[in-house]
Design a protein around this motif. Structure first.
Motif, PDB file in Angstrom:
ATOM      1  N   PHE A 128     -35.378 -18.733  18.569  1.00 60.01           N
ATOM      2  CA  PHE A 128     -34.824 -19.239  17.298  1.00 60.01           C
ATOM      3  C   PHE A 128     -34.001 -20.486  17.574  1.00 60.01           C
ATOM      4  CE2 PHE A 128     -35.382 -14.666  16.763  1.00 60.01           C
ATOM      5  CZ  PHE A 128     -36.139 -14.627  15.613  1.00 60.01           C
ATOM      6  N   GLN A 129     -34.527 -21.625  17.109  1.00 63.94           N
ATOM      7  CA  GLN A 129     -33.849 -22.900  17.285  1.00 63.94           C
ATOM      8  C   GLN A 129     -33.006 -23.213  16.045  1.00 63.94           C
ATOM      9  OE1 GLN A 129     -33.872 -24.601  20.034  1.00 63.94           O
ATOM     10  NE2 GLN A 129     -35.392 -23.294  21.078  1.00 63.94           N
ATOM     11  N   PRO A 130     -31.915 -23.957  16.212  1.00 66.27           N
ATOM     12  CA  PRO A 130     -31.105 -24.359  15.043  1.00 66.27           C
ATOM     13  C   PRO A 130     -31.958 -25.150  14.062  1.00 66.27           C
ATOM     14  CG  PRO A 130     -29.918 -24.787  17.076  1.00 66.27           C
ATOM     15  CD  PRO A 130     -31.328 -24.444  17.486  1.00 66.27           C
ATOM     16  N   ALA A 131     -31.700 -24.924  12.785  1.00 69.95           N
ATOM     17  CA  ALA A 131     -32.423 -25.653  11.740  1.00 69.95           C
ATOM     18  C   ALA A 131     -31.604 -26.825  11.218  1.00 69.95           C
ATOM     19  CB  ALA A 131     -32.758 -24.720  10.578  1.00 69.95           C
ATOM     20  N   GLY A 132     -30.371 -26.936  11.731  1.00 68.85           N
ATOM     21  CA  GLY A 132     -29.517 -28.025  11.303  1.00 68.85           C
ATOM     22  C   GLY A 132     -28.143 -27.874  11.919  1.00 68.85           C
ATOM     23  N   GLN A 133     -27.240 -28.807  11.572  1.00 70.27           N
ATOM     24  CA  GLN A 133     -25.888 -28.767  12.127  1.00 70.27           C
ATOM     25  C   GLN A 133     -24.912 -29.297  11.087  1.00 70.27           C
ATOM     26  OE1 GLN A 133     -25.688 -29.945  16.173  1.00 70.27           O
ATOM     27  NE2 GLN A 133     -23.452 -30.213  16.181  1.00 70.27           N
ATOM     28  N   GLU A 134     -23.785 -28.620  10.974  1.00 65.03           N
ATOM     29  CA  GLU A 134     -22.712 -29.052  10.060  1.00 65.03           C
ATOM     30  C   GLU A 134     -21.472 -29.248  10.881  1.00 65.03           C
ATOM     31  OE1 GLU A 134     -20.087 -26.867   6.732  1.00 65.03           O
ATOM     32  OE2 GLU A 134     -22.233 -26.951   6.242  1.00 65.03           O
ATOM     33  N   ARG A 135     -21.191 -30.531  11.155  1.00 63.10           N
ATOM     34  CA  ARG A 135     -20.115 -30.868  12.095  1.00 63.10           C
ATOM     35  C   ARG A 135     -20.442 -30.216  13.438  1.00 63.10           C
ATOM     36  NH1 ARG A 135     -14.621 -30.331   8.373  1.00 63.10           N
ATOM     37  NH2 ARG A 135     -15.282 -31.857   6.785  1.00 63.10           N
ATOM     38  N   ALA A 136     -19.581 -29.375  13.966  1.00 63.04           N
ATOM     39  CA  ALA A 136     -19.835 -28.743  15.267  1.00 63.04           C
ATOM     40  C   ALA A 136     -20.608 -27.454  15.147  1.00 63.04           C
ATOM     41  CB  ALA A 136     -18.510 -28.479  15.999  1.00 63.04           C
ATOM     42  N   ALA A 137     -20.786 -26.962  13.913  1.00 65.38           N
ATOM     43  CA  ALA A 137     -21.434 -25.662  13.709  1.00 65.38           C
ATOM     44  C   ALA A 137     -22.935 -25.830  13.580  1.00 65.38           C
ATOM     45  CB  ALA A 137     -20.868 -25.005  12.456  1.00 65.38           C
ATOM     46  N   ARG A 138     -23.674 -24.957  14.286  1.00 68.77           N
ATOM     47  CA  ARG A 138     -25.124 -24.960  14.203  1.00 68.77           C
ATOM     48  C   ARG A 138     -25.550 -24.019  13.098  1.00 68.77           C
ATOM     49  NH1 ARG A 138     -27.041 -25.311  20.511  1.00 68.77           N
ATOM     50  NH2 ARG A 138     -25.667 -27.053  21.073  1.00 68.77           N
ATOM     51  N   LEU A 139     -26.611 -24.465  12.402  1.00 66.46           N
ATOM     52  CA  LEU A 139     -27.050 -23.730  11.229  1.00 66.46           C
ATOM     53  C   LEU A 139     -28.408 -23.099  11.490  1.00 66.46           C
ATOM     54  CD1 LEU A 139     -26.086 -26.305   8.433  1.00 66.46           C
ATOM     55  CD2 LEU A 139     -24.742 -24.374   9.301  1.00 66.46           C
ATOM     56  N   TYR A 140     -28.586 -21.876  11.000  1.00 67.77           N
ATOM     57  CA  TYR A 140     -29.847 -21.152  11.136  1.00 67.77           C
ATOM     58  C   TYR A 140     -30.267 -20.695   9.747  1.00 67.77           C
ATOM     59  CZ  TYR A 140     -28.773 -21.090  16.106  1.00 67.77           C
ATOM     60  OH  TYR A 140     -28.491 -21.454  17.372  1.00 67.77           O
ATOM     61  N   ARG A 141     -31.606 -20.505   9.604  1.00 65.12           N
ATOM     62  CA  ARG A 141     -32.108 -20.079   8.317  1.00 65.12           C
ATOM     63  C   ARG A 141     -31.681 -18.641   8.056  1.00 65.12           C
ATOM     64  NH1 ARG A 141     -35.981 -23.264  10.565  1.00 65.12           N
ATOM     65  NH2 ARG A 141     -36.662 -25.049   9.273  1.00 65.12           N
ATOM     66  N   ALA A 142     -31.160 -18.421   6.874  1.00 71.43           N
ATOM     67  CA  ALA A 142     -30.754 -17.055   6.506  1.00 71.43           C
ATOM     68  C   ALA A 142     -31.961 -16.139   6.455  1.00 71.43           C
ATOM     69  CB  ALA A 142     -30.045 -17.070   5.149  1.00 71.43           C
ATOM     70  N   SER A 143     -33.138 -16.683   6.164  1.00 69.12           N
ATOM     71  CA  SER A 143     -34.351 -15.860   6.082  1.00 69.12           C
ATOM     72  C   SER A 143     -34.796 -15.355   7.448  1.00 69.12           C
ATOM     73  CB  SER A 143     -35.463 -16.667   5.413  1.00 69.12           C
ATOM     74  OG  SER A 143     -35.726 -17.850   6.178  1.00 69.12           O
ATOM     75  N   ASP A 144     -34.266 -15.978   8.530  1.00 69.02           N
ATOM     76  CA  ASP A 144     -34.631 -15.555   9.878  1.00 69.02           C
ATOM     77  C   ASP A 144     -33.726 -14.457  10.413  1.00 69.02           C
ATOM     78  OD1 ASP A 144     -35.569 -18.900  11.031  1.00 69.02           O
ATOM     79  OD2 ASP A 144     -36.721 -17.352   9.953  1.00 69.02           O
ATOM     80  N   PHE A 145     -32.658 -14.094   9.632  1.00 71.75           N
ATOM     81  CA  PHE A 145     -31.673 -13.148  10.183  1.00 71.75           C
ATOM     82  C   PHE A 145     -32.322 -11.819  10.529  1.00 71.75           C
ATOM     83  CE2 PHE A 145     -27.647 -11.490  11.160  1.00 71.75           C
ATOM     84  CZ  PHE A 145     -27.575 -10.205  10.662  1.00 71.75           C
ATOM     85  N   GLN A 146     -33.248 -11.346   9.704  1.00 69.61           N
ATOM     86  CA  GLN A 146     -33.893 -10.068   9.987  1.00 69.61           C
ATOM     87  C   GLN A 146     -34.725 -10.150  11.277  1.00 69.61           C
ATOM     88  OE1 GLN A 146     -33.596  -7.089   8.087  1.00 69.61           O
ATOM     89  NE2 GLN A 146     -34.466  -6.335  10.006  1.00 69.61           N
ATOM     90  N   ALA A 147     -35.408 -11.278  11.423  1.00 68.21           N
ATOM     91  CA  ALA A 147     -36.221 -11.463  12.633  1.00 68.21           C
ATOM     92  C   ALA A 147     -35.349 -11.560  13.871  1.00 68.21           C
ATOM     93  CB  ALA A 147     -37.095 -12.714  12.487  1.00 68.21           C
ATOM     94  N   ILE A 148     -34.176 -12.228  13.729  1.00 69.02           N
ATOM     95  CA  ILE A 148     -33.236 -12.337  14.851  1.00 69.02           C
ATOM     96  C   ILE A 148     -32.786 -10.946  15.274  1.00 69.02           C
ATOM     97  CG2 ILE A 148     -30.922 -13.122  15.475  1.00 69.02           C
ATOM     98  CD1 ILE A 148     -31.432 -15.607  13.719  1.00 69.02           C
ATOM     99  N   CYS A 149     -32.419 -10.127  14.259  1.00 70.14           N
ATOM    100  CA  CYS A 149     -31.968  -8.765  14.582  1.00 70.14           C
ATOM    101  C   CYS A 149     -33.093  -7.972  15.268  1.00 70.14           C
ATOM    102  CB  CYS A 149     -31.522  -8.068  13.305  1.00 70.14           C
ATOM    103  SG  CYS A 149     -30.007  -8.738  12.603  1.00 70.14           S
ATOM    104  N   ASN A 150     -34.350  -8.118  14.789  1.00 77.64           N
ATOM    105  CA  ASN A 150     -35.487  -7.401  15.387  1.00 77.64           C
ATOM    106  C   ASN A 150     -35.703  -7.836  16.840  1.00 77.64           C
ATOM    107  OD1 ASN A 150     -35.849  -6.073  12.999  1.00 77.64           O
ATOM    108  ND2 ASN A 150     -37.497  -7.448  12.254  1.00 77.64           N
ATOM    109  N   ALA A 151     -35.573  -9.165  17.051  1.00 70.32           N
ATOM    110  CA  ALA A 151     -35.779  -9.680  18.419  1.00 70.32           C
ATOM    111  C   ALA A 151     -34.701  -9.148  19.368  1.00 70.32           C
ATOM    112  CB  ALA A 151     -35.789 -11.207  18.395  1.00 70.32           C
ATOM    113  N   MET A 152     -33.446  -9.133  18.858  1.00 70.03           N
ATOM    114  CA  MET A 152     -32.343  -8.613  19.685  1.00 70.03           C
ATOM    115  C   MET A 152     -32.560  -7.130  19.974  1.00 70.03           C
ATOM    116  SD  MET A 152     -29.079 -10.538  17.899  1.00 70.03           S
ATOM    117  CE  MET A 152     -27.930  -9.726  18.969  1.00 70.03           C
ATOM    118  N   ALA A 153     -33.026  -6.380  18.975  1.00 66.34           N
ATOM    119  CA  ALA A 153     -33.283  -4.950  19.185  1.00 66.34           C
ATOM    120  C   ALA A 153     -34.369  -4.729  20.223  1.00 66.34           C
ATOM    121  CB  ALA A 153     -33.664  -4.315  17.851  1.00 66.34           C
ATOM    122  N   GLN A 154     -35.422  -5.540  20.135  1.00 65.93           N
ATOM    123  CA  GLN A 154     -36.495  -5.421  21.115  1.00 65.93           C
ATOM    124  C   GLN A 154     -35.979  -5.724  22.518  1.00 65.93           C
ATOM    125  OE1 GLN A 154     -39.679  -7.955  19.862  1.00 65.93           O
ATOM    126  NE2 GLN A 154     -40.068  -6.797  17.928  1.00 65.93           N
TER     127      GLN A 154
END
Length: 555
Positions: free
Chosen positions: A517-543
């Motif tokens: 999962f790569q950043p989809a953008g950046q706001e100042r120093a904070a990296r931004l990720y798609r909210a729609s990917d959160f479920q996939a991120i959790c699944n990947a971490m669980a795996q």
């Protein structure tokens, strides 16, 4: 009504009863409406027990009145259509008393007979009870509880007989009782004033006859004696005016001074007519005349000023009395309301009164009548406040000044209406509150259902991940996802938001990159990720966690 048995009008026992009773015949005086007796005179009689002696002429008038009454009884019974009996009775509590010329057996009709009087007859023809008898008739109605009174003016014959029916008007009972109660209160602190005969100015000392004879010169005169006597009389005239007697003396002295001035004018003219050289005589005449004139003018001014001062003092004393009564009423009501009590017309009552006694009686009667009215207003206001207090909803009745002016029936409707409206509004408020709570609970239930569904989805994802892990002990790392620019309006998440949601676990940008999962953008120093990917991120971490567990077990 309690009938006093065995008591006959005109007897000593009847007179004894009257001396201690609040009689209907005295009610007009109590109300200040009697043409026969003032309120102060009645109060003095009640306080001292001394009543005017009945002379022969008065007794003859009484006897004639009784004879007329007996002669007119048949006329009255014919009008009433029933027998009439003389009765003496009191109210059930014994507070008020009345002697009836006639009363029917069932006490529904009373009869009051007055001797013929053209002025009273004219009032009856106009449909009005004369003021001097009105409150006597009202008290008879109150005491007897009768439905009506036949009020009659007659000489005992049909030719001279006028009559009318009188019924008890609304509010008259309360007014009558209030008047007697005020009379009782005033009587309790009453101190009879010394009884004085009608003031008559005392006769002034006669001056000696002024004698002057001139024949070109003064031959003989008594000027010295006249001057000495006149000056002594003038100096002796009282100028400290306090009582009716003082005023009567002063007015007599003024007349005397005018007479002396007139006589001296004549003497002066007589002297001047006899000779032109009478300086000493003329000076004497003029001195006495001027002294007399000055005394007269001083007395006239003093009488006028002192009468006005005493009048003002009487008015001020009366004003203080009614103002004190008004304050007593305000205190009794706890200063909760401001009653419109008005004020007694003291000046109007005192107009036309000449003597100090009549001025005082007029002022005190006006104040007493005002106190009766004020006390009735106070009683009504107190009852109204009690009704409002009994309702137990003070917040609904803040307009007390207006409410206490309503009669009991109207106020009862107002109280019931306001309470009903308040209860209706409260029911609507409670219904609205229950609806709000229902909506909030439904929203909370939906939210819990959504969270539960999410939890189930996560559990299913974890189960799938575990199944895949068991199928292959080592899985190749996920291929990096191609970075794509976020669509317009797409929801984004900061790395900190992800860590907050997976706490107490944590991950950084490198870890997410290794998971694909790569950043989809950046706001100042904070990296931004798609909210729609959160479920996939959790699944990947669980795996990845499941894979680590299997690797540990294999080792």
């Amino acid at each position: 009504m309690k009938i006093i048995q065995g008591l006959i009008q005109g007897t000593a026992e009847w007179l004894e009863h009257r001396s201690n009773a609040r009689n209907a015949s005295d009610a007009p005086a109590v109300m200040g409406a009697s043409s026969y007796k003032t309120r102060d005179q009645l109060m003095s009689e009640r306080a001292t027990g001394i009543t005017p002696e009945v002379d022969a002429a008065t007794q003859a008038r009484f006897d004639r009145g009784h004879a007329i009454e007996e002669a007119a009884r048949q006329i009255a019974e014919r009008i009433v259509g029933d027998d009439l009996f003389p009765v003496i009775g009191t109210t059930d509590d014994g507070y008020l008393s009345a002697s009836f010329d006639g009363l029917t057996m069932c006490c529904t009709t009373a009869w009051e007979c007055k001797s013929w009087n053209e002025r009273k007859a004219a009032s009856v023809r106009a449909g009005e009870v004369p003021d001097t008898d009105y409150w006597q008739v009202i008290q008879q109605l109150v005491v007897s509880g009768a439905e009506r009174v036949l009020y009659m003016i007659t000489d005992g014959t049909d030719e001279k007989c006028v009559w009318m029916w009188v019924e008890l008007p609304a509010g008259a009972t309360e007014q009558l009782f209030a008047a007697w109660q005020q009379f009782d209160a005033d009587s309790a602190g009453y101190t009879p004033a010394p009884v004085e005969a009608p003031a008559v100015g005392k006769t002034m000392d006669s001056l000696p006859a002024l004698s002057v004879r001139v024949e070109g010169r003064v031959i003989a005169s008594n000027l010295d004696v006249f001057r000495e006597h006149a000056m002594a009389v003038i100096e002796g005239i009282n100028t400290d005016l306090q009582t009716d007697q003082d005023f009567a003396d002063a007015e007599t002295a003024v007349k005397w001074c005018r007479d002396v001035e007139s006589r001296l004018d004549g003497a002066e003219q007589s002297i001047l007519g006899q000779t032109a050289d009478i300086d000493a005589a003329v000076r004497t005449v003029r001195d006495v005349k001027e002294a007399t004139r000055q005394k007269r003018l001083a007395l006239e001014r003093l009488v006028k000023a002192q009468k006005e001062a005493l009048r003002q003092k009487i008015a001020l004393d009366a004003r203080g009395s009614w103002q004190h009564h008004a304050e007593v009423i305000a205190v009794a009501l706890g200063h909760r309301v401001q009653l419109n009590l008005g004020r007694p017309d003291i000046d109007g009552a005192m107009k036309g009164k000449r003597t100090i006694a009549s001025l005082r009686d007029a002022a005190s009667t006006a104040v007493a009548q005002w106190k009766v009215s004020a006390s009735l207003t106070h009683q009504a206001a107190a009852k109204a406040l009690a009704m409002i207090d009994d309702a137990g909803r003070p917040e609904l009745f803040r307009d007390l000044n207006e409410l206490v002016t309503k009669d009991a029936e109207a106020l009862e409707h107002i109280i019931a209406g306001r309470i009903a409206e308040a209860e209706r509004q409260e029911q609507e408020r409670q219904a609205a509150e229950r609806e709000r709570i229902r909506v909030e609970e439904e929203a909370r239930a939906r939210h819990l259902a959504e969270r539960e569904a999410q939890a189930q989805a996560q559990a299913q994802a974890q189960a799938q991940a575990q199944a895949q892990a068991q199928a292959s002990m080592v899985e190749p790392a996920p291929h990096p996802q191609q970075v794509r620019e976020p669509a317009a309006g797409e929801a984004m998440m900061k790395l900190g938001d992800i860590n907050a949601l997976i706490a107490p676990l944590a991950i950084n940008a490198d870890g997410l990159a290794q998971l694909g999962f790569q950043p989809a953008g950046q706001e100042r120093a904070a990296r931004l990720y798609r909210a729609s990917d959160f479920q996939a991120i959790c699944n990947a971490m669980a795996q990845r966690l499941a894979q680590a567990c299997k690797q540990r077990e294999a080792a």
